[in-house]
Write a protein that holds these residues in place. Structure first.
Motif, PDB file in Angstrom:
ATOM      1  N   GLU A   1       0.979  -1.317   0.267  1.00  0.00           N
ATOM      2  CA  GLU A   1       0.275   0.514  -0.079  1.00  0.00           C
ATOM      3  C   GLU A   1       0.865   1.093   0.307  1.00  0.00           C
ATOM      4  OE1 GLU A   1      -2.879   0.363   4.559  1.00  0.00           O
ATOM      5  OE2 GLU A   1      -3.579   1.924   3.017  1.00  0.00           O
ATOM      6  N   THR A   2       0.458   2.257  -0.591  1.00  0.00           N
ATOM      7  CA  THR A   2       1.082   3.303  -0.669  1.00  0.00           C
ATOM      8  C   THR A   2       0.529   4.571  -0.069  1.00  0.00           C
ATOM      9  OG1 THR A   2       2.230   3.514  -3.081  1.00  0.00           O
ATOM     10  CG2 THR A   2       2.252   5.910  -1.995  1.00  0.00           C
ATOM     11  N   LEU A   3       1.221   5.301   1.382  1.00  0.00           N
ATOM     12  CA  LEU A   3       0.458   5.667   2.417  1.00  0.00           C
ATOM     13  C   LEU A   3       0.573   7.035   2.250  1.00  0.00           C
ATOM     14  CD1 LEU A   3       1.964   3.514   5.255  1.00  0.00           C
ATOM     15  CD2 LEU A   3      -0.633   3.351   4.843  1.00  0.00           C
ATOM     16  N   VAL A   4       1.454   7.342   1.732  1.00  0.00           N
ATOM     17  CA  VAL A   4       1.674   8.869   1.741  1.00  0.00           C
ATOM     18  C   VAL A   4       2.558   9.174   0.311  1.00  0.00           C
ATOM     19  CG1 VAL A   4       2.553  11.468   2.080  1.00  0.00           C
ATOM     20  CG2 VAL A   4       1.704   9.631   3.235  1.00  0.00           C
ATOM     21  N   THR A   5       2.424  10.111  -0.340  1.00  0.00           N
ATOM     22  CA  THR A   5       3.659  10.518  -1.738  1.00  0.00           C
ATOM     23  C   THR A   5       2.515  12.158  -2.313  1.00  0.00           C
ATOM     24  OG1 THR A   5       4.037  10.209  -4.306  1.00  0.00           O
ATOM     25  CG2 THR A   5       1.634   9.079  -3.366  1.00  0.00           C
ATOM     26  N   GLU A   6       3.920  13.059  -1.817  1.00  0.00           N
ATOM     27  CA  GLU A   6       3.932  14.331  -1.871  1.00  0.00           C
ATOM     28  C   GLU A   6       4.641  15.262  -2.336  1.00  0.00           C
ATOM     29  OE1 GLU A   6       1.543  15.760   1.615  1.00  0.00           O
ATOM     30  OE2 GLU A   6       2.547  17.546   1.572  1.00  0.00           O
ATOM     31  N   LYS A   7       4.557  15.949  -2.773  1.00  0.00           N
ATOM     32  CA  LYS A   7       5.950  17.416  -3.150  1.00  0.00           C
ATOM     33  C   LYS A   7       6.145  17.787  -1.641  1.00  0.00           C
ATOM     34  CE  LYS A   7       7.266  18.131  -7.148  1.00  0.00           C
ATOM     35  NZ  LYS A   7       8.411  17.276  -7.350  1.00  0.00           N
ATOM     36  N   THR A   8       7.433  18.427  -0.988  1.00  0.00           N
ATOM     37  CA  THR A   8       7.166  19.285   0.227  1.00  0.00           C
ATOM     38  C   THR A   8       7.827  20.381  -0.626  1.00  0.00           C
ATOM     39  OG1 THR A   8       9.413  18.724   1.502  1.00  0.00           O
ATOM     40  CG2 THR A   8       6.892  17.020   1.549  1.00  0.00           C
ATOM     41  N   ASP A   9       7.773  20.968   0.583  1.00  0.00           N
ATOM     42  CA  ASP A   9       9.186  22.528  -0.076  1.00  0.00           C
ATOM     43  C   ASP A   9      10.061  22.310  -0.112  1.00  0.00           C
ATOM     44  OD1 ASP A   9       6.480  23.371   0.237  1.00  0.00           O
ATOM     45  OD2 ASP A   9       7.403  24.483   2.125  1.00  0.00           O
ATOM     46  N   PHE A  10      10.442  21.272   0.072  1.00  0.00           N
ATOM     47  CA  PHE A  10      12.545  20.578  -0.235  1.00  0.00           C
ATOM     48  C   PHE A  10      12.486  19.592  -1.506  1.00  0.00           C
ATOM     49  CE2 PHE A  10      11.577  22.516   3.751  1.00  0.00           C
ATOM     50  CZ  PHE A  10      12.328  24.053   3.245  1.00  0.00           C
ATOM     51  N   GLN A  11      11.537  18.557  -1.072  1.00  0.00           N
ATOM     52  CA  GLN A  11      11.716  16.999  -1.395  1.00  0.00           C
ATOM     53  C   GLN A  11       9.754  16.439  -1.884  1.00  0.00           C
ATOM     54  OE1 GLN A  11      14.186  15.297   0.765  1.00  0.00           O
ATOM     55  NE2 GLN A  11      13.110  16.348   3.385  1.00  0.00           N
ATOM     56  N   ASP A  12      10.623  15.317  -2.626  1.00  0.00           N
ATOM     57  CA  ASP A  12       9.541  14.012  -2.803  1.00  0.00           C
ATOM     58  C   ASP A  12       9.433  13.629  -1.719  1.00  0.00           C
ATOM     59  OD1 ASP A  12       8.551  15.263  -5.339  1.00  0.00           O
ATOM     60  OD2 ASP A  12       9.915  13.780  -6.243  1.00  0.00           O
ATOM     61  N   LEU A  13       8.191  12.410  -1.247  1.00  0.00           N
ATOM     62  CA  LEU A  13       8.029  12.070   0.538  1.00  0.00           C
ATOM     63  C   LEU A  13       7.353  11.600  -0.200  1.00  0.00           C
ATOM     64  CD1 LEU A  13       7.631  13.442   3.518  1.00  0.00           C
ATOM     65  CD2 LEU A  13       6.363  11.588   3.013  1.00  0.00           C
ATOM     66  N   SER A  14       7.595  10.296   0.259  1.00  0.00           N
ATOM     67  CA  SER A  14       6.813   8.785   0.608  1.00  0.00           C
ATOM     68  C   SER A  14       6.746   8.347   1.299  1.00  0.00           C
ATOM     69  CB  SER A  14       7.056   8.153  -0.937  1.00  0.00           C
ATOM     70  OG  SER A  14       6.642   8.764  -2.227  1.00  0.00           O
ATOM     71  N   ILE A  15       5.531   7.725   1.500  1.00  0.00           N
ATOM     72  CA  ILE A  15       5.740   6.554   2.595  1.00  0.00           C
ATOM     73  C   ILE A  15       4.666   5.231   2.481  1.00  0.00           C
ATOM     74  CG2 ILE A  15       4.617   5.171   5.343  1.00  0.00           C
ATOM     75  CD1 ILE A  15       5.842   8.697   6.215  1.00  0.00           C
ATOM     76  N   ILE A  16       5.193   4.099   2.130  1.00  0.00           N
ATOM     77  CA  ILE A  16       4.973   3.370   1.148  1.00  0.00           C
ATOM     78  C   ILE A  16       4.836   1.494   2.183  1.00  0.00           C
ATOM     79  CG2 ILE A  16       5.435   3.744  -1.291  1.00  0.00           C
ATOM     80  CD1 ILE A  16       7.565   2.279  -1.483  1.00  0.00           C
ATOM     81  N   ASP A  17       3.832   0.901   2.679  1.00  0.00           N
ATOM     82  CA  ASP A  17       4.117  -0.404   3.170  1.00  0.00           C
ATOM     83  C   ASP A  17       4.520  -1.826   2.543  1.00  0.00           C
ATOM     84  OD1 ASP A  17       3.878  -1.824   4.967  1.00  0.00           O
ATOM     85  OD2 ASP A  17       2.212  -1.737   5.017  1.00  0.00           O
ATOM     86  N   THR A  18       5.665  -1.970   2.206  1.00  0.00           N
ATOM     87  CA  THR A  18       6.456  -3.497   1.730  1.00  0.00           C
ATOM     88  C   THR A  18       6.392  -4.404   2.615  1.00  0.00           C
ATOM     89  OG1 THR A  18       8.692  -3.008   2.681  1.00  0.00           O
ATOM     90  CG2 THR A  18       8.100  -1.572   0.723  1.00  0.00           C
ATOM     91  N   GLU A  19       6.191  -5.270   1.866  1.00  0.00           N
ATOM     92  CA  GLU A  19       6.347  -6.503   2.115  1.00  0.00           C
ATOM     93  C   GLU A  19       7.094  -7.348   3.167  1.00  0.00           C
ATOM     94  OE1 GLU A  19       3.264  -9.160   1.375  1.00  0.00           O
ATOM     95  OE2 GLU A  19       2.260  -8.641  -0.090  1.00  0.00           O
ATOM     96  N   GLU A  20       8.187  -7.321   2.047  1.00  0.00           N
ATOM     97  CA  GLU A  20       9.237  -7.318   3.105  1.00  0.00           C
ATOM     98  C   GLU A  20      10.108  -6.639   4.098  1.00  0.00           C
ATOM     99  OE1 GLU A  20      11.225 -10.890   2.458  1.00  0.00           O
ATOM    100  OE2 GLU A  20      11.885 -10.004   4.066  1.00  0.00           O
ATOM    101  N   PHE A  21      10.236  -5.350   3.775  1.00  0.00           N
ATOM    102  CA  PHE A  21      10.685  -4.244   5.050  1.00  0.00           C
ATOM    103  C   PHE A  21       9.331  -3.296   5.936  1.00  0.00           C
ATOM    104  CE2 PHE A  21      14.509  -5.832   2.895  1.00  0.00           C
ATOM    105  CZ  PHE A  21      15.269  -5.361   3.825  1.00  0.00           C
ATOM    106  N   GLY A  22       8.406  -3.779   5.328  1.00  0.00           N
ATOM    107  CA  GLY A  22       7.018  -2.987   6.338  1.00  0.00           C
ATOM    108  C   GLY A  22       7.408  -2.031   5.752  1.00  0.00           C
ATOM    109  N   ARG A  23       6.409  -0.927   7.115  1.00  0.00           N
ATOM    110  CA  ARG A  23       6.518   0.509   6.357  1.00  0.00           C
ATOM    111  C   ARG A  23       8.250   1.417   6.096  1.00  0.00           C
ATOM    112  NH1 ARG A  23       1.369   3.653   9.199  1.00  0.00           N
ATOM    113  NH2 ARG A  23      -0.289   1.252   8.126  1.00  0.00           N
ATOM    114  N   MET A  24       7.866   2.003   5.410  1.00  0.00           N
ATOM    115  CA  MET A  24       9.365   2.583   4.582  1.00  0.00           C
ATOM    116  C   MET A  24       9.345   4.779   4.404  1.00  0.00           C
ATOM    117  SD  MET A  24      10.772   1.240   1.169  1.00  0.00           S
ATOM    118  CE  MET A  24      11.603  -0.414   0.828  1.00  0.00           C
TER     119      MET A  24
END
Lengths: 275, 275
Positions: free
Chosen positions: B21-44
């Motif tokens: 699942e992709t929880l966040v994907t956003e362009k902040t004032d400084f960088q591209d930020l994502s939080i994704i939930d992966t099968e192997e390593f959990g949230r990233m």
């Protein structure tokens, strides 16, 4: 067109490498064998879809299989390598002048043949007169050898395909008997992030057979998790009792006398696996 | 449909992880930020396409930023973390009861906000009363601080985007001045397989400023090559002179008192970079 090779190191995680050229892709009698030339790691030997070695990072694995055991044994004259048909471990073993004879037993002659042809930096010493190469079943060779070797190195693939037997308790018992009374054995034992159970199981089995059992690690970028473990079983000599100041500097890129003991200091979660 | 996230760690090599699942994907004032939930390593947490931290392996990085320096300084009361908005380093810093105040300065408030929301195991201590969180330019904070901190930790992204300045010689000079007369600084300095030049450059720069400079490594599976380096600069205390037997066992999964010095023993090719 861009070609990329992807190894699924687990069903849900992998590495991916851009390919320049595929040099070999063949089904041998034992496994799927490929040699591909990658942009980042150079030529790469792949067995059953798993990276076995690459020209760029092979030195880590081969040095760390060979040197800790050979600098622990005071006089390793006769060495056996089970598997390791690419010849990398043999190359490192021959850096020890006291080794009179190194026997390599790989079940798959095609690995030896193609490594000699396409990976000469790694396989070049397989023709050295101190080396005896046998295309044979390593398990059977162990069963038939008694009180014969000073050091035995198990350079196997993962415990799938032809290598399954090489991770069984009976194999370690055979190794114990194939070693001389002060012999040392060392095996690659995969990574602690995805294969913790394997490390734990091998550790328990080897501890039932060898009085001295030690586990060390090394960083191999193309192997799963980047942290590889090695399990050493010894009848007499303890790698942690070696006087590091007496280890000579030899020509290496990873192993150093300073690393001889430090490599055995494991992260807490790995330490806990082999307590 | 299967979704996989791939990070090109170099233009021709990468890692790939199956996504739940992709929880966040956003362009902040400084960088591209994502939080994704992966099968192997959990949230990233992913910034500008690069893995910053994952729930499964975050402990390695966060422990290894915090503990070597804090167990080298005899009385670290005031600690500064530059970057590190996910809060993982802060969590480890707070395990040291002698730390009275830990200041975190991250330029991107969104990293803090989303980490608190989606990575509570990592960010949970950012609300601790011993912590002061500032959304601010770490470079400017350093320039404005004089003789103030016992330990400064630079938990930055790679030297692209907002972190470029954090790898310049002038920044290390500023850190020297922001530290007390016996202060210690530590920075993450990338990996020796793909970024050897960076490690070498930082090492040379820091050696011109600090009398004691040491480099250590740790295995982080989701970071390029699996081997990460950290550079420590110190005015007075040498991590290699610490009496390991006096380091208390604290609740960790990677760092141990036994690893305190062993982590500084580097593979030969890395040793050669920082000679």
């Amino acid at each position: 067109m861009e070609l990329w090779f992807t190894e699924k190191q687990t069903p849900v995680f992998g590495i991916t490498a851009k390919i320049k050229e595929t040099l070999v892709t063949e089904k041998t009698d034992f496994q799927d064998l490929s040699i591909i030339d990658t942009e980042e790691f150079g030529r790469m030997l792949v067995l059953d879809g798993m990276v076995m070695t690459t020209v760029k990072d092979e030195f880590v694995y081969h040095e760390m299989v060979a040197h800790p055991a050979l600098f622990t044994h005071p006089n390793p004259k006769h060495v056996l390598v089970v598997g390791g048909g690419d010849g990398g471990v043999i190359r490192e073993v021959l850096k020890h002048p006291e080794v009179e004879k190194a026997v390599l037993v790989d079940i798959d002659g095609k690995v030896i043949e193609y490594s000699k042809k396409f990976l000469p930096e790694i396989a070049g010493e397989l023709n050295n007169p101190r080396v005896e190469v046998q295309v044979n079943d390593g398990y059977m060779h162990i069963v038939e050898s008694k009180n014969k070797y000073d050091v035995i190195m198990v350079d196997s693939t993962e415990p799938v395909g032809p290598a399954v037997q090489l991770f069984e308790r009976g194999f370690y018992q055979g190794i114990y008997e194939a070693l001389k009374e002060d012999g040392i054995f060392i095996a690659q034992t995969d990574n602690p992030w995805f294969k913790a159970d394997l490390i734990q199981k091998v550790n328990q089995d080897v501890k039932e057979i060898f009085p001295i059992v030690r586990v060390y690690g090394a960083n191999i970028p193309t192997y799963p998790s980047g942290l590889w473990t090695f399990t050493l079983g010894s009848k007499t000599y303890d790698p942690l009792q070696v006087d590091e100041t007496k280890i000579p500097e030899i020509d290496t890129k990873y192993y150093t006398p300073r690393l001889h003991k430090a490599a055995f200091v494991l992260p807490k979660f790995v330490e806990d696996l082999v307590k």
